[in-house]
Motif scaffolding. Structure first.
Motif, short mmCIF file in Angstrom:
data_model
loop_
_atom_site.label_atom_id
_atom_site.label_comp_id
_atom_site.label_asym_id
_atom_site.label_seq_id
_atom_site.Cartn_x
_atom_site.Cartn_y
_atom_site.Cartn_z
N ASP A 177 1.96 2.09 -30.35
CA ASP A 177 1.43 0.73 -30.99
C ASP A 177 2.41 -0.46 -30.13
N ALA A 178 3.34 -0.42 -29.97
CA ALA A 178 4.15 -0.75 -28.57
C ALA A 178 3.38 -1.28 -27.86
N MET A 179 3.45 -0.35 -26.84
CA MET A 179 2.67 0.19 -25.85
C MET A 179 1.10 -0.80 -25.07
N ILE A 180 0.70 -0.36 -26.75
CA ILE A 180 -1.03 -0.85 -26.52
C ILE A 180 -0.83 -2.46 -26.66
N GLY A 181 0.19 -3.39 -27.65
CA GLY A 181 0.04 -4.83 -27.38
C GLY A 181 0.90 -5.13 -26.39
N LYS A 182 1.49 -4.45 -25.47
CA LYS A 182 1.91 -4.92 -24.34
C LYS A 182 0.89 -5.16 -23.63
N LYS A 183 0.40 -3.78 -23.33
CA LYS A 183 -0.46 -3.44 -22.52
C LYS A 183 -2.00 -5.06 -22.37
N SER A 184 -2.13 -5.12 -23.94
CA SER A 184 -3.34 -5.86 -24.57
C SER A 184 -2.15 -7.13 -23.78
N ALA A 185 -1.42 -8.00 -23.55
CA ALA A 185 -0.62 -9.32 -23.36
C ALA A 185 -0.84 -9.36 -21.90
N TYR A 186 -0.91 -8.20 -21.48
CA TYR A 186 -1.29 -8.07 -20.02
C TYR A 186 -2.11 -8.69 -19.23
N ALA A 187 -2.96 -7.70 -19.99
CA ALA A 187 -4.31 -7.79 -19.61
C ALA A 187 -5.42 -9.25 -19.97
N LEU A 188 -4.49 -9.94 -21.00
CA LEU A 188 -4.52 -11.29 -21.03
C LEU A 188 -4.40 -12.51 -20.39
N SER A 189 -3.08 -11.88 -19.69
CA SER A 189 -2.74 -12.94 -18.72
C SER A 189 -2.93 -12.61 -17.59
N GLN A 190 -3.28 -11.54 -17.74
CA GLN A 190 -4.37 -11.51 -16.33
C GLN A 190 -6.11 -11.89 -16.08
N GLY A 193 -10.63 -10.54 -21.16
CA GLY A 193 -10.53 -10.67 -22.50
C GLY A 193 -10.33 -8.90 -23.24
N VAL A 194 -9.54 -9.01 -24.43
CA VAL A 194 -9.44 -6.90 -24.97
C VAL A 194 -10.12 -7.36 -26.16
N ILE A 195 -11.36 -6.15 -26.10
CA ILE A 195 -11.54 -5.38 -27.65
C ILE A 195 -9.78 -4.92 -27.65
N ALA A 196 -9.47 -5.38 -28.86
CA ALA A 196 -8.24 -4.56 -29.73
C ALA A 196 -8.56 -3.40 -30.71
N CYS A 197 -8.47 -2.38 -30.62
CA CYS A 197 -8.68 -1.35 -31.34
C CYS A 197 -7.71 -1.15 -32.37
N VAL A 198 -8.35 -1.01 -33.73
CA VAL A 198 -7.42 -0.54 -35.03
C VAL A 198 -8.31 0.31 -35.51
N LEU A 218 -2.33 -4.04 -35.89
CA LEU A 218 -1.94 -5.54 -35.92
C LEU A 218 -0.90 -6.61 -35.20
N GLN A 219 -0.36 -5.68 -36.17
CA GLN A 219 1.11 -6.32 -36.01
C GLN A 219 1.99 -5.74 -34.74
N ALA A 220 1.09 -5.47 -33.99
CA ALA A 220 1.77 -4.79 -32.45
C ALA A 220 1.58 -5.64 -31.90
N TYR A 221 -0.15 -5.77 -32.21
CA TYR A 221 -0.63 -7.08 -31.51
C TYR A 221 -0.20 -8.30 -31.31
N ALA A 222 -0.16 -8.72 -32.87
CA ALA A 222 0.71 -9.99 -32.48
C ALA A 222 1.57 -9.84 -32.12
N ASP A 223 2.28 -9.28 -31.77
CA ASP A 223 4.46 -9.31 -30.99
C ASP A 223 4.34 -8.87 -29.87
N ALA A 224 3.02 -9.29 -29.68
CA ALA A 224 3.17 -8.95 -27.94
C ALA A 224 1.85 -10.42 -27.32
N VAL A 225 1.30 -10.73 -28.20
CA VAL A 225 0.31 -11.78 -27.26
C VAL A 225 0.68 -13.04 -28.17
N GLY A 226 1.12 -12.78 -29.31
CA GLY A 226 1.62 -14.25 -30.17
C GLY A 226 0.43 -15.21 -30.43
#
Length: 327
Positions: A177-190, A193-198, A218-226
């Motif tokens: 979960d933590a890695m997926i959140g971090k990957k999502s945040a980096y993709a957004l920074s570049q 758009g992210v299709i975030a699966c749960v 979801l919490q892992a996404y929120a922790d990384a994305v804000g």
């Protein structure tokens, strides 16, 4: 729509698929027709808080009674086609030709996700009415990471979206979960758009842990994305329904989507809850997409096998008409 009597979100989400077949068919009492904004109705009075919903679920588990909480929303119906590890140069040319001939309704945003090897081919031949997504991206900037693709490279190629957290990445590849959140945040920074699966596995659903699992993801996404979810689409995909031919009933899917929306309200913000599109994935096809689309908190689909059939994928995309009628 708000229901005067319906099952507890967590209790229903945690039930096995077979145990809900009869319950899904039970009628519920109706309220006056609500006002709609975008794809979902406007806020209803006397919304339950997140804590109260969970408390009520604990008190009434097995009795099946709570009011479904949903928010007003805006934004286009969203349909993604995940081609996974399928296709050849010739078969993808044929599929793109089929997609280019489909007459898509207004009000639907469509993306397709070919294997990395064929992204350039698809970008060079697909109608600009349909955008292209990648199936994954690396956790940070490119470099000495054999076999990975960076968000910068995807953006440079013209890709607009990336899928993150798909169950196959979680349960086959082993991403956390933590890695997926971090990957999502980096993709957004570049700029992607992210299709975030749960989604939960069958044993989680049968153990009444559907929302526990989904909320942890979801919490892992929120922790990384804000707090900025403006370029995120949440895809709820029950693992037991992916590629199995089993589909969550419209009522089952709606229960989890409503719970996700309430979680976003309580844990992120009212605005994110209202505006974030929550799409459903799991053996969606041309025959079941219209009925699924009528559910208030289902804002589109992430489609697997049926996205490899151009005409059928077009039918699924055009289920937006069922959403408009339901609204």
């Amino acid at each position: 729509m708000a229901l005067a009597a319906c099952r507890a979100a967590h209790s229903v989400a945690g039930a096995s698929p077979s145990s809900l077949a009869a319950a899904a068919a039970k009628p519920s009492s109706s309220l006056a027709r609500p006002q709609f904004a975008g794809l979902r109705r406007a806020d209803v009075a006397n919304e339950s808080s997140f804590g109260a919903v969970l408390s009520q679920r604990l008190q009434s588990a097995g009795t099946g009674s709570r009011g479904v909480v949903s928010m007003a929303g805006t934004g286009k119906f969203f349909v993604g086609g995940n081609w996974k590890c399928n296709g050849t140069t010739e078969s993808i040319k044929k599929l793109v030709d089929e997609l280019n001939s489909v007459m898509l309704e207004e009000g639907v945003e469509v993306v397709v996700s070919p294997p990395y090897l064929y992204i350039s081919q698809v970008l060079g031949s697909l109608s600009n009415r349909i955008e292209v997504a990648a199936q994954n991206s690396w956790v940070g900037k490119g470099g000495a990471f054999t076999g990975e693709i960076s968000a910068e490279q995807l953006a440079d190629a013209g890709v607009k979206w990336v899928i993150q957290g798909h169950s196959e990445r979680r349960h086959v590849i082993g991403e956390t979960d933590a890695m997926i959140g971090k990957k999502s945040a980096y993709a957004l920074s570049q700029g992607l758009g992210v299709i975030a699966c749960v989604g939960e596995k069958l044993e989680d659903r049968e153990a009444n842990r559907t929302t526990d699992v989904v909320f942890e993801q979801l919490q892992a996404y929120a922790d990384a994305v804000g707090s900025d979810w403006s370029n995120i689409v949440v895809a709820y995909e029950p693992v037991w329904a992916i590629g199995t031919g089993k589909v969550a009933s419209p009522q089952q899917a709606q229960e989890v989507h409503a719970a996700i929306r309430q979680w976003l309200k309580e844990k992120v913000s009212d605005d994110v809850s209202s505006k974030t599109r929550i799409i459903y994935g799991g053996s969606v096809n041309g025959a079941n997409s219209a009925e699924l689309a009528t559910q208030e908190d289902i804002d589109g689909f992430l489609v697997g096998g049926a996205s490899l059939k151009g005409a059928e994928f077009g039918v699924i995309c055009n289920a937006v008409t069922a959403k408009k009628v339901a609204a």
